[in-house]
Each structure stands twice: as structure tokens, then as C-alpha cells.
Design an enzyme around this catalytic site. Structure first.
Site, PDB file in Angstrom:
ATOM      1  N   SER A 138      -4.949  -1.605   8.055  1.00 53.09           N
ATOM      2  CA  SER A 138      -6.123  -2.409   7.684  1.00 53.09           C
ATOM      3  C   SER A 138      -6.428  -3.487   8.713  1.00 53.09           C
ATOM      4  O   SER A 138      -5.514  -4.061   9.329  1.00 53.09           O
ATOM      5  CB  SER A 138      -5.829  -3.066   6.334  1.00 53.09           C
ATOM      6  OG  SER A 138      -6.735  -4.092   6.076  1.00 53.09           O
ATOM      7  N   GLU A 140      -7.098  -6.287   7.932  1.00 55.83           N
ATOM      8  CA  GLU A 140      -6.463  -7.499   7.414  1.00 55.83           C
ATOM      9  C   GLU A 140      -5.239  -7.879   8.254  1.00 55.83           C
ATOM     10  O   GLU A 140      -4.802  -9.028   8.230  1.00 55.83           O
ATOM     11  CB  GLU A 140      -6.049  -7.307   5.955  1.00 55.83           C
ATOM     12  CG  GLU A 140      -7.201  -7.381   4.978  1.00 55.83           C
ATOM     13  CD  GLU A 140      -7.830  -8.778   4.894  1.00 55.83           C
ATOM     14  OE1 GLU A 140      -7.120  -9.724   4.536  1.00 55.83           O
ATOM     15  OE2 GLU A 140      -9.014  -8.919   5.209  1.00 55.83           O
ATOM     16  N   TYR A 161      -0.844  -9.025   0.794  1.00 52.89           N
ATOM     17  CA  TYR A 161      -1.338  -7.662   1.078  1.00 52.89           C
ATOM     18  C   TYR A 161      -1.199  -7.354   2.568  1.00 52.89           C
ATOM     19  O   TYR A 161      -0.669  -6.309   2.960  1.00 52.89           O
ATOM     20  CB  TYR A 161      -2.803  -7.540   0.644  1.00 52.89           C
ATOM     21  CG  TYR A 161      -3.502  -6.289   1.154  1.00 52.89           C
ATOM     22  CD1 TYR A 161      -3.319  -5.065   0.529  1.00 52.89           C
ATOM     23  CD2 TYR A 161      -4.344  -6.342   2.269  1.00 52.89           C
ATOM     24  CE1 TYR A 161      -3.960  -3.916   0.997  1.00 52.89           C
ATOM     25  CE2 TYR A 161      -4.986  -5.204   2.740  1.00 52.89           C
ATOM     26  CZ  TYR A 161      -4.795  -3.993   2.103  1.00 52.89           C
ATOM     27  OH  TYR A 161      -5.416  -2.864   2.570  1.00 52.89           O
TER      28      TYR A 161
HETATM   29  P1  NAP Z   1      -8.565   1.809  -3.803  1.00 55.79           P
HETATM   30  O1  NAP Z   1      -9.917   2.295  -4.197  1.00 55.79           O
HETATM   31  O2  NAP Z   1      -8.040   0.539  -4.359  1.00 55.79           O
HETATM   32  O3  NAP Z   1      -7.534   2.983  -4.131  1.00 55.79           O
HETATM   33  C1  NAP Z   1      -6.150   2.770  -4.117  1.00 55.79           C
HETATM   34  C2  NAP Z   1      -5.445   4.030  -4.588  1.00 55.79           C
HETATM   35  O4  NAP Z   1      -4.024   3.777  -4.619  1.00 55.79           O
HETATM   36  C3  NAP Z   1      -5.837   4.453  -6.033  1.00 55.79           C
HETATM   37  O5  NAP Z   1      -5.859   5.846  -6.091  1.00 55.79           O
HETATM   38  C4  NAP Z   1      -4.688   3.900  -6.849  1.00 55.79           C
HETATM   39  O6  NAP Z   1      -4.482   4.578  -8.072  1.00 55.79           O
HETATM   40  C5  NAP Z   1      -3.532   4.181  -5.885  1.00 55.79           C
HETATM   41  N1  NAP Z   1      -2.332   3.421  -6.210  1.00 55.79           N
HETATM   42  C6  NAP Z   1      -2.217   2.114  -6.551  1.00 55.79           C
HETATM   43  N2  NAP Z   1      -0.945   1.804  -6.812  1.00 55.79           N
HETATM   44  C7  NAP Z   1      -0.229   2.942  -6.652  1.00 55.79           C
HETATM   45  C8  NAP Z   1       1.136   3.278  -6.817  1.00 55.79           C
HETATM   46  N3  NAP Z   1       2.030   2.380  -7.230  1.00 55.79           N
HETATM   47  N4  NAP Z   1       1.526   4.549  -6.561  1.00 55.79           N
HETATM   48  C9  NAP Z   1       0.621   5.480  -6.171  1.00 55.79           C
HETATM   49  N5  NAP Z   1      -0.687   5.235  -6.013  1.00 55.79           N
HETATM   50  C10 NAP Z   1      -1.103   3.978  -6.253  1.00 55.79           C
HETATM   51  O7  NAP Z   1      -8.464   1.677  -2.216  1.00 55.79           O
HETATM   52  P2  NAP Z   1      -9.402   2.324  -1.077  1.00 55.79           P
HETATM   53  O8  NAP Z   1     -10.493   1.377  -0.782  1.00 55.79           O
HETATM   54  O9  NAP Z   1      -9.679   3.739  -1.389  1.00 55.79           O
HETATM   55  O10 NAP Z   1      -8.424   2.250   0.169  1.00 55.79           O
HETATM   56  C11 NAP Z   1      -7.510   3.304   0.467  1.00 55.79           C
HETATM   57  C12 NAP Z   1      -6.375   2.761   1.340  1.00 55.79           C
HETATM   58  O11 NAP Z   1      -6.914   2.201   2.528  1.00 55.79           O
HETATM   59  C13 NAP Z   1      -5.566   1.650   0.697  1.00 55.79           C
HETATM   60  O12 NAP Z   1      -4.247   1.787   1.175  1.00 55.79           O
HETATM   61  C14 NAP Z   1      -6.178   0.374   1.248  1.00 55.79           C
HETATM   62  O13 NAP Z   1      -5.230  -0.664   1.235  1.00 55.79           O
HETATM   63  C15 NAP Z   1      -6.534   0.830   2.647  1.00 55.79           C
HETATM   64  N6  NAP Z   1      -7.668   0.173   3.293  1.00 55.79           N
HETATM   65  C16 NAP Z   1      -8.862   0.096   2.643  1.00 55.79           C
HETATM   66  C17 NAP Z   1      -9.948  -0.470   3.302  1.00 55.79           C
HETATM   67  C18 NAP Z   1     -11.305  -0.531   2.648  1.00 55.79           C
HETATM   68  O14 NAP Z   1     -12.139  -1.298   3.160  1.00 55.79           O
HETATM   69  N7  NAP Z   1     -11.576   0.233   1.615  1.00 55.79           N
HETATM   70  C19 NAP Z   1      -9.806  -0.930   4.628  1.00 55.79           C
HETATM   71  C20 NAP Z   1      -8.566  -0.808   5.246  1.00 55.79           C
HETATM   72  C21 NAP Z   1      -7.504  -0.236   4.585  1.00 55.79           C
HETATM   73  P3  NAP Z   1      -5.308   4.208  -9.410  1.00 55.79           P
HETATM   74  O15 NAP Z   1      -6.673   4.868  -9.240  1.00 55.79           O
HETATM   75  O16 NAP Z   1      -4.483   4.791 -10.476  1.00 55.79           O
HETATM   76  O17 NAP Z   1      -5.412   2.703  -9.447  1.00 55.79           O
HETATM   77  O1  F7E Z   2     -13.506  -9.641   0.107  1.00 59.66           O
HETATM   78  C1  F7E Z   2     -15.129 -12.943  -0.048  1.00 59.66           C
HETATM   79  C2  F7E Z   2     -13.622 -12.925   0.108  1.00 59.66           C
HETATM   80  O2  F7E Z   2     -12.250  -8.463  -1.694  1.00 59.66           O
HETATM   81  C3  F7E Z   2     -14.346  -9.770   1.239  1.00 59.66           C
HETATM   82  C4  F7E Z   2      -9.863  -4.386   0.914  1.00 59.66           C
HETATM   83  O3  F7E Z   2     -10.386  -3.071   0.866  1.00 59.66           O
HETATM   84  O4  F7E Z   2     -10.947  -4.822   3.002  1.00 59.66           O
HETATM   85  C5  F7E Z   2     -10.820  -5.277   1.669  1.00 59.66           C
HETATM   86  O5  F7E Z   2     -10.320  -6.606   1.647  1.00 59.66           O
HETATM   87  C6  F7E Z   2     -14.690 -11.221   1.462  1.00 59.66           C
HETATM   88  C7  F7E Z   2     -13.488 -12.184   1.430  1.00 59.66           C
HETATM   89  O6  F7E Z   2     -12.412  -7.451   0.636  1.00 59.66           O
HETATM   90  C8  F7E Z   2     -15.890 -13.008  -3.606  1.00 59.66           C
HETATM   91  O7  F7E Z   2     -13.095 -14.247   0.119  1.00 59.66           O
HETATM   92  C9  F7E Z   2     -16.492 -14.112  -1.843  1.00 59.66           C
HETATM   93  O8  F7E Z   2     -13.594 -13.072   2.500  1.00 59.66           O
HETATM   94  O9  F7E Z   2     -14.372  -7.437  -0.787  1.00 59.66           O
HETATM   95  P1  F7E Z   2     -13.149  -8.201  -0.530  1.00 59.66           P
HETATM   96  P2  F7E Z   2     -11.283  -7.884   1.689  1.00 59.66           P
HETATM   97  O10 F7E Z   2     -10.493  -9.030   1.216  1.00 59.66           O
HETATM   98  O11 F7E Z   2     -11.938  -8.008   3.011  1.00 59.66           O
HETATM   99  C10 F7E Z   2      -9.729  -4.805   3.762  1.00 59.66           C
HETATM  100  C11 F7E Z   2     -10.037  -4.261   5.130  1.00 59.66           C
HETATM  101  C12 F7E Z   2      -8.632  -4.106   3.057  1.00 59.66           C
HETATM  102  O12 F7E Z   2      -7.752  -3.542   3.693  1.00 59.66           O
HETATM  103  C13 F7E Z   2      -8.498  -4.343   1.600  1.00 59.66           C
HETATM  104  O13 F7E Z   2      -7.735  -3.309   0.991  1.00 59.66           O
HETATM  105  O14 F7E Z   2     -15.535 -11.659   0.388  1.00 59.66           O
HETATM  106  N1  F7E Z   2     -15.603 -13.162  -1.433  1.00 59.66           N
HETATM  107  N2  F7E Z   2     -16.675 -14.051  -3.166  1.00 59.66           N
HETATM  108  C14 F7E Z   2     -15.205 -12.461  -2.506  1.00 59.66           C
HETATM  109  N3  F7E Z   2     -14.370 -11.401  -2.623  1.00 59.66           N
HETATM  110  C15 F7E Z   2     -14.198 -10.882  -3.865  1.00 59.66           C
HETATM  111  N4  F7E Z   2     -13.390  -9.796  -4.012  1.00 59.66           N
HETATM  112  N5  F7E Z   2     -14.835 -11.402  -4.974  1.00 59.66           N
HETATM  113  C16 F7E Z   2     -15.685 -12.474  -4.903  1.00 59.66           C
HETATM  114  O15 F7E Z   2     -16.227 -12.928  -5.895  1.00 59.66           O
END
Ligand code: NAP
Ligand code: F7E
Length: 337
Positions: A138, A140, A161
Site C-alpha cells: 500500500s 500507506e 495498518y
Molecule cells: P477490503 O474491501 O477491505 O477487503 C478486504 C478483504 O479481506 C475482505 O474480503 C475481507 O473479508 C478479508 N479479510 C479481512 N480479515 C480477514 C481475515 N482475518 N482472514 C481472511 N480474510 C480477511 O479491501 P480492498 O480495498 O479490496 O483491498 C484489498 C487489499 O489491498 C487489502 O489488503 C488492502 O489492505 C490493500 N490495499 C487496498 C488499497 C485500496 O485503495 N483499496 C490500496 C492499497 C492496498 P470480509 O469481506 O469477510 O470482511
Molecule cells: O481515507 C480522510 C482521511 O479511509 C482517505 C485504504 O484502502 O487507501 C485506504 O486508506 C483520507 C484520509 O483511505 C473522513 O483522514 C476525512 O486522509 O478513504 P480513507 P486511506 O486511509 O487513504 C490505502 C492506500 C490503503 O491501503 C487502505 O487499505 O480521507 N477523511 N474524513 C476520512 N476518511 C474516512 N474513512 N472517513 C471520513 O469521514
């Protein structure tokens, strides 16, 4: 007839997992997904792909398992013998990771180690396949490192995280170097879609806008509007993940659009896409959405992915917001403006 490639996906019920299943089935794979047992159905994102348990020539299979359960992961890998494993499972919410840091480290960090150990043991005990591994790393990881960020930028994680993802990132690199496993980190910047979890900021905004348009809510409560993110469209990012495992050599890649926008930009664009003037009338600040440490600005430098993978983001910010708003308006029975 060529033998179908087999893929195993953790996190198959998540946003990315659902798009990856569609992509791999289209490419002719046999796909296996790990799902968690839950007391309610957790398969809404993949229900449209579900194949009858008793169908002939089934190509999509679900198995119960959990990233905290090494024994089951090991058994699944030995039974399925996949060609490729995509480790997408995680406690993926940054804000929530401050509330449940130990659980996040266990699943998001140690979960990766458990999968890699199982791959290593499979190989060492005479397994026939040279299993390839994709780790969902990520942006992050970069945390407070100033943008633009690329594969050589230093990591400075700013949440439990991100710390867990840093452990997973380095474990992936270490298993590649120590044991010769074909293991890649996809360092993906934020990617969103109409399937995005409802508590991530983009989806929270598009759902909030739709509920306001439908007359269901009067306010949308948000935290820091100044944070900037590089937001792309999720299905395209799964194509990049697949491409990483098709290369001659394993490596790590940054994936993003190369543009950043603030949360406020997202709010303004989403209200405008729904035809609502004066967003300030509806948006309220709530400090509960602030984080103890914030990531202020992320912008991907994707030159390596462009050169090696020939990958480039197609859907940019304005189009992404439009797709998500249109979906959520329709969901709430509101005609597009
Ligand atoms: P998501 O929608 O939150 O999906 C997470 C998945 O992990 C769900 O299928 C969830 O199952 C499963 N999970 C949670 N806890 C688990 C456990 N203990 N054992 C097995 N499976 C588990 O996340 P996403 O946005 O698709 O992201 C996919 C991956 O990419 C994640 O690793 C995330 O951290 C990473 N990532 C995401 C982003 C982004 O912007 N979306 C960016 C960078 C990296 P349930 O459906 O049962 O909850
Ligand atoms: O927050 C701000 C918050 O929770 C984005 C995950 O997929 O991307 C995701 O992480 C920004 C932050 O995503 C609210 O403070 C303001 O600055 O949508 P987010 P994230 O933290 O960037 C990375 C790449 C991952 O890997 C993660 O798995 O938005 N913000 N107001 C808020 N965020 C949330 N959630 N809710 C608010 O009300």
C-alpha cells in the site's frame, strides 16, 4: 487442450477480490477464494459470479479460511496447488487500525508471513508447482515521505495498518531473496469503485451525496478535508496485479494515476455530479474521523510500471467520481441530473 491455470485469492469478498475474480475467470483461470465464516452473508460483491455448487465444470470455488489460521492456509495451498496466490485479505481500514492495532498486525502483517511460509513448505516438501505470490502492499507505507513516491522512496508508516503492511512488504522481499519464491509487492495507491467499502471516504461521500439527493439525510459528517490522495479505479489496478505475476522476474511496483486531489476536491466534485449546489450547506466536521497521525499527500510515480508492465491508469479523478455518484444515485432511486 491447455491446462487451466489455478489462482488462490485471500480477501476474495473485498472490493479488489471481486474485480480480480472477474478478471481471472475472463482469462480462463480456475479461481479459488478464501472466505471468512460470518453469521451473515459476506459475499454480496461476488454473488453475481457465484456458480452452483453442483454445476459441471465449475471454475470458481470458495473455501472457508482465515489469515490468522496458518493450519487451514497450509492445507488449502497443498490441496489446491495454485499457480498464483493473490494475498488481498487484510484489516484494511487505517482509522480502525488505531482501535484494533494487535488484530491488524496479526491479520495484515502476520497473515502474509503465514501464506509465504505455507508456499515455502509446499516447495520444500516436493510440491510440483512453483507458486507465484502477489502481496497487496500500500501507498500507506510512504506515510509522511513527500510526493511523488516511487519504488525507491523511503517508507515512513503512520498507522498500525501501515506498520503491519511494512512487515508484510519486507517479508515478501525476504522470502523472494532467501528462498527464491516468485513474490511481488504491488504498492497500490488508493483505488476506488462502486464496490468500495462504505466507510472509506470516497464511498462515504458518494453514498452521503446520494442520500441527501434522495431526501434521506440532511448532513454528511467528515474529518480532515485537506488530505490529498492519488485515487484511481479499482478494476484497472487488478490488471496491474495480474501483470506483475506474468513477468519473467519478480519485482515490486508502484501503481497509481500520478495525480492527487484533496478530500475537499472529492466532496465538491461529487455534489456537483449529483447536481447539488452549495456543498457547504450539507458537510459538517466531526473530529471522530481524525487520525492520531495523518498521511497528508500521496502521488504515485509510476514510471517503472509504465516501462515494465506497460500499465497506465485510464480512469482519472473526475470520471471516477462520476461513476461512483451515478451508481449511488441509482441505488437510491434518484434520476441523474
Ligand atoms: P477490503 O474491501 O477491505 O477487503 C478486504 C478483504 O479481506 C475482505 O474480503 C475481507 O473479508 C478479508 N479479510 C479481512 N480479515 C480477514 C481475515 N482475518 N482472514 C481472511 N480474510 C480477511 O479491501 P480492498 O480495498 O479490496 O483491498 C484489498 C487489499 O489491498 C487489502 O489488503 C488492502 O489492505 C490493500 N490495499 C487496498 C488499497 C485500496 O485503495 N483499496 C490500496 C492499497 C492496498 P470480509 O469481506 O469477510 O470482511
Ligand atoms: O481515507 C480522510 C482521511 O479511509 C482517505 C485504504 O484502502 O487507501 C485506504 O486508506 C483520507 C484520509 O483511505 C473522513 O483522514 C476525512 O486522509 O478513504 P480513507 P486511506 O486511509 O487513504 C490505502 C492506500 C490503503 O491501503 C487502505 O487499505 O480521507 N477523511 N474524513 C476520512 N476518511 C474516512 N474513512 N472517513 C471520513 O469521514
Amino acid at each position: 487442450m491447455a491446462v487451466k491455470k489455478k489462482a488462490l485469492i485471500s480477501g476474495v469478498t473485498g472490493q479488489d477480490g471481486s474485480f480480480l475474480v472477474e478478471l481471472l475467470l475472463k482469462k480462463g483461470y480456475e479461481v479459488h477464494g478464501i472466505i471468512r465464516r460470518a453469521s451473515t452473508f459476506n459475499t454480496s460483491r461476488i454473488d453475481h459470479i457465484f456458480q452452483d455448487l453442483h454445476a459441471d465444470k465449475k471454475t470458481f470455488h470458495l473455501h472457508y479460511g482465515d489469515l490468522s489460521d496458518a493450519n487451514t492456509i497450509r492445507k488449502l495451498i497443498q490441496k489446491i496447488e495454485p499457480d498464483e496466490i493473490y494475498n488481498l485479505g487484510a484489516q484494511s481500514h487505517v482509522r480502525v487500525s488505531f482501535d484494533i492495532p494487535e488484530y491488524t498486525a496479526n491479520v495484515t502483517g502476520l497473515g502474509t508471513l503465514r501464506v509465504l511460509e505455507a508456499i515455502k513448505d509446499y516447495g520444500e516438501s516436493g510440491g510440483k508447482k512453483k507458486i507465484k505470490f502477489y502481496q497487496a502492499s500500500s501507498s500507506e507505507l510512504f506515510g509522511s515521505t513527500p510526493p511523488p513516491q516511487n519504488e525507491l522512496s523511503p517508507f515512513h508508516p503512520r498507522s498500525p495498518y501501515a506498520c503491519a503492511k511494512a512487515f508484510a512488504y519486507y517479508t515478501t522481499v525476504n522470502y523472494r531473496e532467501a528462498y527464491g519464491i516468485f513474490a511481488c509487492n504491488g504498492i497500490l495507491f488508493n483505488h476506488e469503485s462502486e464496490r468500495r467499502g462504505e466507510t472509506f471516504v470516497t464511498r462515504k461521500i458518494t453514498l452521503g451525496v446520494a442520500r441527501i439527493a434522495a431526501g434521506l439525510d440532511k448532513k454528511l459528517y467528515l474529518g480532515n478535508l485537506d488530505a490529498r490522495r492519488d485515487w484511481g479505479y479499482a478494476p484497472e489496478y487488478m490488471e496491474a496485479a495480474w501483470l506483475m505475476l506474468q513477468q519473467a522476474k519478480p519485482s515490486d511496483y508502484v501503481i497509481g494515476t500520478g495525480e492527487s486531489h484533496s478530500v475537499k476536491d472529492f466532496v465538491v466534485t461529487a455534489f456537483a455530479a449529483a447536481g447539488i449546489d452549495n456543498w457547504k450547506k450539507y458537510v459538517e466536521f466531526d473530529k471522530r474521523y481524525l487520525r492520531p497521525t495523518e498521511v497528508n499527500d500521496l502521488v504515485a510515480d509510476t514510471r517503472k510500471a509504465a516501462k515494465v508492465l506497460k500499465w497506465k491508469a485510464k480512469t482519472k479523478f473526475a470520471e471516477l467520481v462520476k461513476i461512483m455518484v451515478a451508481h449511488d444515485l441509482k441505488k437510491h432511486g434518484v434520476e441523474k441530473p
